[in-house]
Scaffold this motif. Structure first.
Motif, short mmCIF file in Angstrom:
data_model
loop_
_atom_site.label_atom_id
_atom_site.label_comp_id
_atom_site.label_asym_id
_atom_site.label_seq_id
_atom_site.Cartn_x
_atom_site.Cartn_y
_atom_site.Cartn_z
N GLY A 177 0.76 -1.25 0.00
CA GLY A 177 0.00 0.00 0.00
C GLY A 177 0.79 1.28 0.00
N SER A 178 2.06 1.25 0.40
CA SER A 178 2.93 2.45 0.41
C SER A 178 2.33 3.62 1.18
N TYR A 179 1.67 3.33 2.30
CA TYR A 179 1.05 4.41 3.08
C TYR A 179 2.10 5.34 3.69
N PHE A 180 3.31 4.84 3.88
CA PHE A 180 4.38 5.68 4.41
C PHE A 180 4.80 6.76 3.41
N LEU A 181 4.44 6.59 2.14
CA LEU A 181 4.66 7.63 1.13
C LEU A 181 3.40 8.43 0.86
N LYS A 182 2.25 7.79 1.01
CA LYS A 182 0.98 8.41 0.63
C LYS A 182 0.40 9.31 1.71
N MET A 183 0.96 9.25 2.93
CA MET A 183 0.38 10.04 4.02
C MET A 183 1.46 10.66 4.91
#
Length: 440
Positions: free
Chosen positions: A227-233
């Protein structure tokens, strides 16, 4: 100004939420919900109503994280978002976003009808101090979606505005009183930390939970490989003071500017929010709010003050749906961009359908797999690189970013993804899942 400060929200002093046992054995369930904030609890409530077997686990007490620190405005007016949505996506996406949040608002009205949670119908306003053109554009955008928004030029605030957009018949409530009512019969385990996920099996300290499907509702998702949430948020910190002997503003108000203030009343208190900044950075914090209160409400007393933080997405829309395009049977609700009340309800309605294999008209709008090619991505990437390369012994156990000392709240904060720790290193806010090891 006399200050009587409690470093806790007004909600925590005005509610009594049921306590639940921790998990002590291996169990099986159809749907496992990880995270006991409002979004997770509403997912559990909706699944129970639908007759779907579920289990909710919370690492601490339910609502012990972000939920207890909200200002609890229930509205489909999320700042001046609809003009932005039309420009970034199209009119249909903006219309569906509005419709989803209107459904969420109406669901609260239905549920709160028989719940003692200080529920009140209030008009909501987004105002500007200087840019009238933004107001005109937002009203035009809303007209495109079919919503007849109203313009206001005189507000019950202690300063002059250039203009405002009004959404009538929105709502506000006491979120913990609401939650205290709906959780009583839910299947919840508190103080049950998920240490590892092996497929759809969750490993905790005292038992494994074998599930068919998993909903991650942990504020900031803790699984980094998808999900790459560390980049998306990133996370954004804001502050609230509650004033006694101040004006009844008779509505809910928010400034369209990023560093503006918000206002609403609760019982005999005026709640003022602001002082915002990216977590790990400097901002106005409580000092800005207290200075404003001293100037505009010199006879008021500060009865409560608290801080919170919100997950901010790349495009202003929450991530609700399948955790990633490559994961099956795993779902997420995150990135509420400071609008957690309606976003939590939208999450519950949408995810309740998805885990049952039902179609939902809002799935595409909130899909976590939508494009990440937005300007904020470069900002997030820059912050990560700078803080990964900053030499320091105090590093976040999440992904290794350099931590910054917060002298206002006496915490170690991560400017990359928003994890926070006490002076002694105990975890306060995720996405980190473990305490900080303090080196002497």
């Amino acid at each position: 100004m006399v200050v009587v400060i409690m470093n806790a929200s007004v909600w925590t002093n005005n509610s009594n939420v049921t306590e639940f046992n921790s998990l002590q054995q291996d169990i099986k369930t159809n749907v496992l919900i990880i995270g006991g904030g409002l979004a997770g609890i509403l997912c559990a409530y909706m699944l129970k109503q639908a007759g779907v077997e579920y289990t909710l686990v919370e690492a601490d007490r339910i609502c012990s994280g972000i939920t207890k620190n909200t200002t609890a405005k229930i509205t489909s007016q999320h700042g001046l978002i609809y003009d932005k949505l039309i420009r970034k996506f199209d009119t249909e996406a903006a219309r569906l976003y509005l419709q989803a949040n209107e459904e969420a608002l109406n669901k609260y009205k239905e549920l709160c009808h028989n719940i003692d949670c200080d529920f009140e119908i209030k008009d909501a306003y987004t105002y500007t101090l200087e840019d009238n053109n933004k107001i005109e554009k937002e009203i035009a955008a809303l007209k495109e979606t079919g919503y007849a928004a109203q313009r206001e030029d005189m507000l019950s605030l202690p300063f002059t505005v250039t203009g405002a957009v009004k959404f009538p018949n929105q709502a506000q409530f006491n979120p913990l009183k609401f939650i205290a009512s709906i959780v009583k019969e839910l299947n919840i385990y508190e103080r049950t930390t998920v240490r590892e996920l092996i497929g759809t099996t969750a490993v905790t300290d005292y038992g494994k939970i074998t599930a068919d499907k998993i909903i991650v509702a942990t504020h900031f998702p803790f699984i980094n490989k998808h999900g790459s949430y560390f980049l998306k948020m990133y996370q954004h910190r804001s502050y609230v003071i509650a004033l006694e002997n101040a004006t009844d503003v008779n509505g809910m108000y928010v400034d369209e500017a990023k560093k503006g203030m918000s206002f609403r009343n609760y019982e005999n208190l005026l709640l003022i929010g602001g002082g915002d900044h990216r977590t790990g950075k400097k901002g106005g914090n409580f000092e800005e709010l207290e200075s404003f209160a001293k100037q505009h409400y010199p006879n008021a007393q500060i009865k409560y003050r608290w801080a919170t933080q919100d997950c901010m997405t790349l495009d202003g829309i929450a991530y609700i749906g399948r955790y990633s395009a490559r994961t099956t049977n795993m779902y997420v609700a995150t990135g509420f961009n400071k609008w957690g009340m309606t976003s939590s309800m939208v999450s519950a309605m949408l995810l309740c359908d998805l885990v049952q294999g039902k179609e939902n008209p809002y799935e595409k709008v909130f899909s976590p797999s939508r494009t990440i090619l937005r300007p904020q991505l470069a900002v997030n990437g820059f912050e990560a690189v700078v803080n990964l390369l900053t030499p320091t012994f105090k590093r976040c156990p999440h992904l290794g970013c350099a931590l910054k000392w917060n002298p206002i709240e006496h915490t170690w904060d991560c400017p990359c993804h928003g994890s926070r720790f006490t002076k002694e290193g105990q975890l306060i806010d995720n996405p980190a899942t473990s305490d900080l090891k303090i080196k002497n």
